[in-house]
Design an enzyme around this catalytic site. Structure first.
Site, PDB file in Angstrom:
ATOM      1  N   HIS A 128       0.839  -1.204   0.000  1.00  0.00           N
ATOM      2  CA  HIS A 128       0.000   0.000   0.000  1.00  0.00           C
ATOM      3  C   HIS A 128       0.875   1.255   0.000  1.00  0.00           C
ATOM      4  O   HIS A 128       0.921   1.949  -1.007  1.00  0.00           O
ATOM      5  CB  HIS A 128      -1.000   0.017   1.163  1.00  0.00           C
ATOM      6  CG  HIS A 128      -1.886  -1.162   1.217  1.00  0.00           C
ATOM      7  ND1 HIS A 128      -2.695  -1.528   0.152  1.00  0.00           N
ATOM      8  CD2 HIS A 128      -2.102  -2.099   2.186  1.00  0.00           C
ATOM      9  CE1 HIS A 128      -3.367  -2.613   0.467  1.00  0.00           C
ATOM     10  NE2 HIS A 128      -3.022  -2.987   1.688  1.00  0.00           N
TER      11      HIS A 128
ATOM     12  N   ASP B  13      -5.132  -8.333  -3.024  1.00  0.00           N
ATOM     13  CA  ASP B  13      -5.408  -8.061  -1.619  1.00  0.00           C
ATOM     14  C   ASP B  13      -6.689  -8.739  -1.133  1.00  0.00           C
ATOM     15  O   ASP B  13      -6.720  -9.926  -0.898  1.00  0.00           O
ATOM     16  CB  ASP B  13      -5.444  -6.553  -1.392  1.00  0.00           C
ATOM     17  CG  ASP B  13      -5.367  -6.159   0.071  1.00  0.00           C
ATOM     18  OD1 ASP B  13      -5.440  -7.039   0.938  1.00  0.00           O
ATOM     19  OD2 ASP B  13      -5.232  -4.963   0.357  1.00  0.00           O
TER      20      ASP B  13
END
Length: 456
Positions: free
Chosen positions: A269, A320
């Protein structure tokens, strides 16, 4: 001529498309020869052949949550409210259910063009909070799903000891994630027996919220050299504020102040960065692990891609939480997020590559391969025979010049243009269907029926 061969009329190599390429691989699934050639007699042929993408960030069990969290609460929703339902699933899911969900997910990833996955695995304990007799029990079930579907894997057992900065104690709903440095090194040791061409084993401190820097140092000291290391970092503004309150440092600053970060690291991220943090990541050679569909779904924010690329930063993409299983969608929304935030077009390029689709795919291949710690991401001798055959008969590709294929793949509609998929020299997807899809889907449907009651 060996049967382990494929002739590509157009093959995507590291420096771009090449016409007339013969690919050959050995019994272990490694490419032995990639060379210009006329079409040999008796060798299968394909029009467009390209390397499979690496999915550098996955929480496989969260595939079962898809579509179930899209209802507003009484207060503004965020990542932190989304976690509540995820925790309810995690508290009761069994290793067998994890395997069934992972197999469905991996079959979907394969059909859309991922040939490797980095599994950030943190549900280690039994529902009663105890480790299983085999500490790696749940991780081994997920690795079994990868083996069954054929996808290559980097398994990343997650160190998860605290609920927040300053070693805040775990909450009851996080009990199955609990692990010490000794626990994680034991799990890694048990998984090491499974290491081979299709499976690498690394380490994942969950985050600076969930693992202290002292623990991270200890775990790194016990990890064999050159293994990949992944960590969530700076995903939400709330995390940045917590880090500042705790340490007077932003998360990436705090990590770099206390731990040596190098090319084996993947910072997942890294959404909210200062200019100094952007420079620090780029200089270190660590991979920025970007998951645009999940980051959008959770309202995280937009990664500062352009200044990161300007300093030579390396990135890859992952799915994810699996609101999408398509690398095309991740790459498209990586670019579109930049366009929306800057109100201009064609941002993800370099001085040498001005085609956005080509730049995104090739850069994500390199970053994903680096993050995986495996010899993938390129059609070259010594790399795994992981490749995609596109459907040249699809209207989007029919009669198209190779130079326009990647931009068309990334930016032309939502049809899946991947027809066949090979991993490690083995065809695992043929004519858009995984070779074991009926059995995988049946197990998944049964598992969903067992789990959906957890919403209440």
């Amino acid at each position: 001529m060996t049967s382990k061969a494929l002739f590509a009329h157009s093959a995507l190599l590291a420096d771009g498309w090449h016409e007339g390429v013969l690919l050959q691989w050995d019994d272990a699934g490694n490419l032995t020869s990639v060379q210009a050639s006329e079409a040999p007699q008796g060798v299968p042929q394909a029009r467009f052949v390209m390397p499979g993408m690496v999915n550098l960030h996955s929480h496989a069990f969260q595939r079962a949550l898809s579509g179930m969290t899209e209802q507003a609460g009484d207060s503004p929703d965020s990542f932190w409210t989304w976690r509540d339902l995820m925790y309810r699933f995690a508290r009761r899911i069994t290793p067998e259910q994890m395997s069934a969900i992972a197999a469905q997910l991996y079959s979907e990833c394969l059909r859309h063009g991922y040939t490797s996955v980095c599994e950030f695995h943190y549900v280690h304990r039994a529902p009663d909070g105890n480790l299983y007799a085999r500490a790696a029990e749940t991780a081994l079930h997920v690795a079994d799903a990868a083996r069954y579907t054929g996808i290559g894997m980097t398994m990343l057992p997650v160190l998860y000891s605290y609920s927040g900065f300053g070693e805040a104690p775990l909450k009851p709903e996080q009990g199955r994630f609990r692990s010490s440095v000794d626990d994680i090194l034991r799990i890694i040791g048990e998984l090491d027996a499974q290491r081979g061409p299709q499976l690498e084993v690394g380490l994942a401190p969950h985050s600076l919220r969930a693992a202290s820097v002292q623990q991270i140092r200890e775990a790194l000291a016990g990890l064999p050299v050159q293994r990949p290391v992944h960590i969530h970092i700076a995903e939400q503004q709330g995390e940045v504020k917590q880090s500042l309150d705790f340490s007077a440092r932003r998360p990436v600053q705090y990590l770099y102040d206390h731990v040596e970060v190098d090319q084996r690291w993947c910072l997942v991220h890294a959404t909210h960065l200062s200019e100094d943090e952007i420079s620090a990541i780029a200089r270190s050679g660590a991979v920025a692990g970007l998951c645009p569909t999940t980051e959008a779904n959770l309202g995280d924010g937009i990664f500062p891609l352009e200044p990161f690329l300007a300093q030579g930063g390396v990135f890859g993409v992952g799915s994810d939480s699996h609101v999408s299983q398509s690398p095309v969608e991740e790459l498209r929304w990586l670019e579109y997020g930049q366009r929306l935030s800057q109100q201009r077009r064609n941002i993800a390029v370099s001085p040498k590559q001005r085609k956005v689709g080509d730049f995104l795919w090739q850069a994500a291949l390199r970053g994903g391969a680096q993050a995986s710690g495996r010899p993938v991401g390129e059609l070259a001798p010594g790399k795994r025979a992981d490749l995609l055959v596109l459907d040249e008969q699809h209207p989007n590709l029919h009669g198209l010049a190779p130079a326009d294929v990647l931009s068309t793949l990334v930016f032309s509609g939502n049809d899946n243009l991947v027809r066949d998929v090979m991993v490690g020299g083995r065809w695992v997807v043929r004519d858009r269907e995984h070779v074991a899809q009926p059995a995988i889907a049946a197990r998944f449907r049964q598992t969903l029926a067992e789990l959906r009651e957890l919403r209440s």
